[in-house]
Design an enzyme around this catalytic site. Structure first.
Site, PDB file in Angstrom:
ATOM      1  NE  ARG A  70      78.707  -3.859  48.609  1.00 50.30           N
ATOM      2  CZ  ARG A  70      78.155  -5.079  48.421  1.00 50.30           C
ATOM      3  NH1 ARG A  70      78.839  -6.047  47.877  1.00 50.30           N
ATOM      4  NH2 ARG A  70      76.898  -5.294  48.749  1.00 50.30           N
ATOM      5  CD  GLU A  77      80.550  -2.789  41.932  1.00 48.91           C
ATOM      6  OE1 GLU A  77      81.656  -3.290  42.204  1.00 48.91           O
ATOM      7  OE2 GLU A  77      79.468  -3.373  42.081  1.00 48.91           O
ATOM      8  N   GLY A  95      83.701 -13.112  58.465  1.00 51.32           N
ATOM      9  CA  GLY A  95      82.273 -13.350  58.702  1.00 51.32           C
ATOM     10  C   GLY A  95      81.903 -14.695  58.090  1.00 51.32           C
ATOM     11  NE  ARG A  96      76.322 -14.204  57.923  1.00 54.16           N
ATOM     12  CZ  ARG A  96      75.440 -13.399  58.497  1.00 54.16           C
ATOM     13  NH1 ARG A  96      74.509 -13.895  59.267  1.00 54.16           N
ATOM     14  NH2 ARG A  96      75.436 -12.107  58.271  1.00 54.16           N
ATOM     15  CG  HIS A 126      78.996  -6.826  42.440  1.00 52.62           C
ATOM     16  ND1 HIS A 126      78.993  -5.622  43.091  1.00 52.62           N
ATOM     17  CD2 HIS A 126      78.601  -7.738  43.371  1.00 52.62           C
ATOM     18  CE1 HIS A 126      78.610  -5.795  44.358  1.00 52.62           C
ATOM     19  NE2 HIS A 126      78.379  -7.077  44.540  1.00 52.62           N
ATOM     20  CB  ILE A 127      78.955 -12.462  38.797  1.00 52.06           C
ATOM     21  CG1 ILE A 127      80.433 -12.834  38.569  1.00 52.06           C
ATOM     22  CG2 ILE A 127      78.437 -11.541  37.707  1.00 52.06           C
ATOM     23  CD1 ILE A 127      80.656 -13.746  37.363  1.00 52.06           C
TER      24      ILE A 127
HETATM   25  C1  DGY Z   1      75.727  -8.774  48.234  1.00 50.76           C
HETATM   26  O1  DGY Z   1      74.789  -9.522  48.531  1.00 50.76           O
HETATM   27  O2  DGY Z   1      76.140  -7.891  48.999  1.00 50.76           O
HETATM   28  C2  DGY Z   1      76.327  -8.956  46.892  1.00 50.76           C
HETATM   29  O3  DGY Z   1      77.492  -8.216  46.758  1.00 50.76           O
HETATM   30  C3  DGY Z   1      75.321  -8.588  45.827  1.00 50.76           C
HETATM   31  O4  DGY Z   1      75.142  -7.217  45.828  1.00 50.76           O
END
Ligand code: DGY
Length: 328
Positions: free
Chosen positions: A240, A269, A156-157, A287-288
């Site tokens: 994810r 998580e 994807g993007r 998750h940053i």
């Molecule tokens: C998203 O935008 O899906 C990032 O993982 C932040 O949750």
């Protein structure tokens, strides 16, 4: 006209909250508690709209208990916390925050790849622990990044952003696998070659996961896929939790079945599989990937703008579903 009521389910930038407060009656959560499903359902009572993050699940039970709800805006591009078919059936519009985080997230994917391949975290821990007494020829020797083969699962993007960085900036040979193939123009722009998942896993020096989570993509990488990868390969997951079988990955890392992994997302998580915490050859971040101030502000603003647009003219800017009888 009386204002609609909304719930802002997690802490957000005060200026965005202020904008929302000018338009809506707002119940906010600036204390940033992570509410249980029961508490979220209770707080949603009487609200026509809500702003959520990936931590809040919007499912059939919550919708049934809140028939007044009309729209939920997720401050994330991923929306696996939404049961979109159930939302559509309940007449609730869903939106997410695409585009505003693409380049920032691609930057992070590349940073995590570099940190993983070049053993940056592992060597820093060694230094901080006072173990560094001399330079040695093979100390923390890692894998080459420039000129190597990158396999991107999910194009994807964000995947395309990573491909551009890899091909144009680092002279990497880029392969990808995706549900649908990119147009010839996009493939040329990203300098990316479409391959089977098998070819990608068996030949890539580095595998980058950018696949959206769904029941179909659960454990896209498990023991069988890890066994197909090269012992020198690295694996990076910025997609994810649940895309990778974390227990199988911890085993593969401990056994040297692959060289290293970089993980920004985890199954269950913020809990992290305890075996991942025991292996040195994994870089772990909380998750940053989209976390720059500018991008997180843009995400919060887009989520707010989606709510404002929907309640003023019936149309969100970046909707995930369409409702029968909604404004055209
Ligand atoms: C998203 O935008 O899906 C990032 O993982 C932040 O949750």
């Amino acid at each position: 006209m009386s204002k609609s009521s909304i719930l802002v389910a997690r802490a957000i930038f005060p200026e965005v909250l202020q904008t929302l407060s000018q338009v809506f009656e707002v119940e906010s959560n600036q204390a940033d508690e992570v509410w249980s499903a029961a508490e979220l359902t209770r707080r949603m009572q009487g609200k026509q709209g809500a702003l959520t993050t990936g931590s809040e699940r919007i499912d059939a039970a919550l919708l049934q208990a809140n028939p007044q709800l009309k729209m939920v805006a997720n401050m994330a591009v991923g929306f696996n916390n939404f049961d979109v078919p159930a939302m559509t059936a309940a007449g609730v519009l869903a939106s997410n925050t695409p585009d505003v985080l693409t380049e920032t997230t691609a930057d992070f994917g590349f940073a995590l790849l570099m940190a993983t391949a070049r053993r940056i975290s592992e060597s820093e821990h060694y230094l901080r622990a006072g173990h560094w007494t001399k330079w040695s020829y093979d100390m923390f020797a890692g894998a080459e990044v420039h000129g190597s083969k990158l396999g991107i699962l999910g194009m994807g993007r964000i995947g395309q952003g990573i491909a551009r960085r890899a091909a144009h900036g680092f002279g990497m040979e880029v392969m990808y696998h995706n549900r649908s193939r990119l147009s010839a123009d996009l493939e040329a722009e990203c300098k990316a070659r479409y391959v089977s998942k098998e070819e990608l896993l068996t030949t890539a020096d580095h595998v980058m996961l950018v696949v959206p989570y769904s029941a179909a993509s659960h454990h896209t990488i498990g023991a069988a896929e890890l066994a197909m990868m090269q012992p020198t390969a690295t694996l990076v997951n910025i997609a994810r939790g649940g895309i990778v079988d974390d227990a199988a990955l911890a085993k593969a890392l401990a056994a040297g079945q692959i060289a290293a992994a970089g993980l920004d997302v985890f199954e269950g998580e913020p809990q992290v599989h305890p075996d991942l915490l025991k292996v040195p050859n994994v870089v772990l971040t909380p998750h940053i990937a989209s976390a720059t101030i500018k991008t997180r502000k843009a995400m919060a603003q887009l989520a707010a703008d989606n709510l404002i647009a929907f309640f003023s003219n019936g149309q969100a800017l970046t909707p995930l579903n369409s409702l029968p009888g909604a404004a055209a």
